[in-house]
Scaffold this motif. Structure first.
Motif, PDB file in Angstrom:
ATOM      1  N   GLU A   1     -27.669 -33.104 -67.028  1.00  0.00           N
ATOM      2  CA  GLU A   1     -26.396 -33.142 -65.855  1.00  0.00           C
ATOM      3  C   GLU A   1     -27.123 -34.202 -64.381  1.00  0.00           C
ATOM      4  O   GLU A   1     -26.454 -35.000 -63.964  1.00  0.00           O
ATOM      5  N   CYS A   2     -28.511 -34.020 -64.645  1.00  0.00           N
ATOM      6  CA  CYS A   2     -29.458 -34.950 -63.173  1.00  0.00           C
ATOM      7  C   CYS A   2     -29.475 -36.315 -63.555  1.00  0.00           C
ATOM      8  O   CYS A   2     -28.847 -37.200 -62.786  1.00  0.00           O
ATOM      9  N   ILE A   3     -29.435 -36.734 -64.767  1.00  0.00           N
ATOM     10  CA  ILE A   3     -29.575 -38.378 -65.018  1.00  0.00           C
ATOM     11  C   ILE A   3     -28.314 -38.796 -65.011  1.00  0.00           C
ATOM     12  O   ILE A   3     -28.133 -40.148 -64.580  1.00  0.00           O
TER      13      ILE A   3
ATOM     14  N   LYS B   1     -31.164 -26.687 -53.074  1.00  0.00           N
ATOM     15  CA  LYS B   1     -31.308 -24.858 -53.370  1.00  0.00           C
ATOM     16  C   LYS B   1     -29.592 -24.650 -54.399  1.00  0.00           C
ATOM     17  O   LYS B   1     -29.797 -24.294 -55.293  1.00  0.00           O
ATOM     18  N   ARG B   2     -28.483 -25.049 -54.016  1.00  0.00           N
ATOM     19  CA  ARG B   2     -27.021 -25.680 -53.506  1.00  0.00           C
ATOM     20  C   ARG B   2     -26.836 -25.529 -55.325  1.00  0.00           C
ATOM     21  O   ARG B   2     -26.808 -25.612 -56.353  1.00  0.00           O
ATOM     22  N   LEU B   3     -27.751 -27.280 -55.883  1.00  0.00           N
ATOM     23  CA  LEU B   3     -27.689 -27.492 -56.388  1.00  0.00           C
ATOM     24  C   LEU B   3     -28.121 -27.220 -57.947  1.00  0.00           C
ATOM     25  O   LEU B   3     -27.396 -26.446 -59.029  1.00  0.00           O
ATOM     26  N   LYS B   4     -29.643 -26.726 -57.688  1.00  0.00           N
ATOM     27  CA  LYS B   4     -30.018 -25.301 -58.258  1.00  0.00           C
ATOM     28  C   LYS B   4     -29.355 -24.392 -58.652  1.00  0.00           C
ATOM     29  O   LYS B   4     -29.159 -24.128 -60.184  1.00  0.00           O
ATOM     30  N   SER B   5     -28.680 -24.007 -58.294  1.00  0.00           N
ATOM     31  CA  SER B   5     -27.552 -22.889 -58.278  1.00  0.00           C
ATOM     32  C   SER B   5     -27.058 -22.545 -59.053  1.00  0.00           C
ATOM     33  O   SER B   5     -26.456 -22.366 -59.886  1.00  0.00           O
ATOM     34  N   CYS B   6     -26.105 -24.198 -58.806  1.00  0.00           N
ATOM     35  CA  CYS B   6     -24.973 -24.491 -59.787  1.00  0.00           C
ATOM     36  C   CYS B   6     -25.685 -24.745 -61.130  1.00  0.00           C
ATOM     37  O   CYS B   6     -25.169 -24.367 -62.321  1.00  0.00           O
ATOM     38  N   LEU B   7     -26.711 -25.302 -61.606  1.00  0.00           N
ATOM     39  CA  LEU B   7     -27.532 -25.730 -62.167  1.00  0.00           C
ATOM     40  C   LEU B   7     -27.668 -24.195 -63.162  1.00  0.00           C
ATOM     41  O   LEU B   7     -27.206 -24.585 -63.842  1.00  0.00           O
ATOM     42  N   ASP B   8     -27.869 -23.280 -62.536  1.00  0.00           N
ATOM     43  CA  ASP B   8     -28.775 -22.038 -62.623  1.00  0.00           C
ATOM     44  C   ASP B   8     -27.044 -21.328 -63.272  1.00  0.00           C
ATOM     45  O   ASP B   8     -27.632 -20.675 -64.691  1.00  0.00           O
TER      46      ASP B   8
ATOM     47  N   GLU C   1     -24.743 -23.587 -64.643  1.00  0.00           N
ATOM     48  CA  GLU C   1     -24.189 -24.289 -65.641  1.00  0.00           C
ATOM     49  C   GLU C   1     -22.745 -24.853 -65.691  1.00  0.00           C
ATOM     50  O   GLU C   1     -21.837 -24.551 -66.148  1.00  0.00           O
ATOM     51  N   ALA C   2     -22.865 -24.766 -64.096  1.00  0.00           N
ATOM     52  CA  ALA C   2     -21.162 -24.716 -63.578  1.00  0.00           C
ATOM     53  C   ALA C   2     -21.543 -26.278 -62.354  1.00  0.00           C
ATOM     54  O   ALA C   2     -21.881 -25.592 -61.060  1.00  0.00           O
ATOM     55  N   VAL C   3     -21.734 -27.239 -62.832  1.00  0.00           N
ATOM     56  CA  VAL C   3     -21.917 -28.431 -61.635  1.00  0.00           C
ATOM     57  C   VAL C   3     -20.553 -29.479 -61.502  1.00  0.00           C
ATOM     58  O   VAL C   3     -20.670 -30.026 -62.364  1.00  0.00           O
ATOM     59  N   ASP C   4     -19.597 -29.410 -60.435  1.00  0.00           N
ATOM     60  CA  ASP C   4     -19.193 -30.312 -59.864  1.00  0.00           C
ATOM     61  C   ASP C   4     -19.958 -31.490 -59.368  1.00  0.00           C
ATOM     62  O   ASP C   4     -20.254 -31.688 -58.714  1.00  0.00           O
ATOM     63  N   HIS C   5     -20.208 -32.357 -60.412  1.00  0.00           N
ATOM     64  CA  HIS C   5     -20.715 -34.349 -60.040  1.00  0.00           C
ATOM     65  C   HIS C   5     -20.510 -34.598 -58.478  1.00  0.00           C
ATOM     66  O   HIS C   5     -21.322 -35.119 -58.207  1.00  0.00           O
ATOM     67  N   SER C   6     -19.259 -34.489 -58.784  1.00  0.00           N
ATOM     68  CA  SER C   6     -18.634 -35.378 -57.502  1.00  0.00           C
ATOM     69  C   SER C   6     -19.351 -34.748 -56.032  1.00  0.00           C
ATOM     70  O   SER C   6     -19.413 -35.249 -55.036  1.00  0.00           O
TER      71      SER C   6
END
Length: 411
Positions: free
Chosen positions: A222-224, A248-255, A257-262
């Motif tokens: 996801e990060c790449i 921290k917020r991005l890590k929480s979303c990745l934990d 597994e629900a990341v909005d790239h925008s």
């Protein structure tokens, strides 16, 4: 004695009052019906003050039940902590509802009741008299009633607009209150849960991949993807720190597994920080404890051909999941280094900032700190830099996929 009528009563009215007269009966009916229906929508008893209303509301009874239920849990229970917050929130919602219904009663119900039970019946009563009599006094009185109704019709219509305004105000305040407090509740709850139930960060690589049915770990992939889109020309990527709160917020979303790239693509340093953090928090480095010394030995080969051959041998020794994720990451880093004229991230610079997150020894105490410090200097650069420089030779398979992704994002 009855007066004789030579024409229909409506013909005695001024022509602009005839249409007004036709609205009185429907207005009375609408006021009666809607007053009754609206009264049925009220959850509290009318005529009471706010505090007494609130005590009888179902929301307040729910809050009381929550308060009683949480007593059975120990102080460290996450259920207890959530129930405590929910208890408070339901009580506040009950208070808002009681206040809303008091305003509805005052501004809508009472005026509708007066309209349907007093004002309009009086006009209709005079209408009946007018139908029987045709004296000038009676005609003037009824006409005056209709003129009064006509001048007040907009005010009567405003009762319904006022209802909508009160509903909008109530729902807006309720939503703002819920939105703010739910966000805080979820953040506090997830922070507490992270240490107990880490889903991705800190989880063994194979465990995460098996559980999520992935080939590439979610934070890496996801990060790449986000960095390919907006981070390739960002100066100092992986070197410059981002806002800790965003990482921290991005890590929480990745934990989860629900990341909005925008939400994160426009902050590439935060994305790079989350990726570094994932690599660093793996229980075992991506390049493994077992091969730690072998990597340095291979990097010490003077002949480039022999060095790369030794690297290939070690790459084949990696577990498949480690190899696949290392390949994916290094191929991306190679693409990143191609933009070094703009982003200032040469293979050497990338190796300096990322190396300690890919390779560290299995050790404890002060010795571990010493070894990790050493690994973060010259030795680790000697390993990671050639991996990036010669990635197309060391990882020939799969490069086309990442290149295609890069080209798509560039377009």
């Amino acid at each position: 004695m009855h007066f004789c009528r030579s024409q229909d009563a409506t013909e005695l009215l001024h022509e602009d009052l005839v249409l007004v007269e036709q609205r009185v009966e429907p207005a009375k009916k609408a006021a009666q019906v809607l007053h009754k229906k609206l009264l049925g929508c009220m959850q509290s008893q009318t005529g009471l003050d706010a505090e007494k209303r609130m005590k009888k509301l179902p929301l307040m009874l729910l809050s009381v039940s929550m308060a009683e239920s949480l007593k059975d849990f120990d102080a460290e229970s996450s259920i207890r902590r959530v129930l405590e917050m929910c208890c408070f929130m339901e009580k506040m919602l009950a208070s808002m509802l009681a206040d809303f219904e008091m305003k509805v009663e005052k501004d809508v119900l009472e005026p509708l009741n007066k309209l349907s039970e007093d004002d309009l019946p009086e006009i209709l009563k005079n209408k009946k008299q007018f139908a029987k009599l045709t004296t000038d006094w009676n005609n003037d009185q009824y006409s005056a009633d209709l003129y009064h109704f006509a001048t007040k019709e907009d005010d009567y219509a405003n009762y319904f607009i006022r209802l909508l305004e009160l509903q909008a105000e109530y729902h807006k305040h309720s939503h703002e209150f819920l939105d703010k407090n739910i966000s805080e509740l979820k953040e506090n709850h997830s922070q507490k849960g992270e240490s107990l139930f880490a889903l991705v960060y800190g989880e063994p690589l194979l465990s995460h991949l098996s559980r999520s049915n992935r080939e590439i770990a979610a934070p890496i992939e996801e990060c790449i993807h986000m960095l390919l889109k907006t981070g390739m020309t960002e100066e100092g990527l992986f070197r410059l720190a981002a806002a800790a709160s965003v990482v921290k917020r991005l890590k929480s979303c990745l934990d989860q597994e629900a990341v909005d790239h925008s939400d994160f693509s426009m902050d590439p340093h935060a994305v790079a920080g989350a990726l570094k953090s994932y690599l660093r928090e793996l229980p075992e480095p991506l390049m493994t404890f077992e091969l730690y010394n072998d990597w340095f030995k291979a990097a010490g080969e003077k002949e480039l051909t022999e060095k790369l051959e030794q690297f290939r041998v070690l790459l084949r020794k990696l577990p498949p999941e480690n190899y696949n994720n290392l390949r994916y990451l290094v191929q991306f880093l190679s693409l990143l280094s191609e933009q070094q004229a703009v982003n200032k991230m040469t293979p050497s610079n990338i190796a300096i900032v990322l190396g300690p997150n890919l390779l560290w020894p299995r050790a404890e105490g002060e010795a571990a700190l010493f070894d990790m410090a050493a690994a973060s200097s010259v030795q680790v650069v000697m390993v990671i830099e050639p991996l990036i420089q010669y990635s197309s030779s060391l990882f020939p398979e799969g490069i086309q996929t990442l290149m295609c992704e890069h080209l798509v994002f560039k377009v």
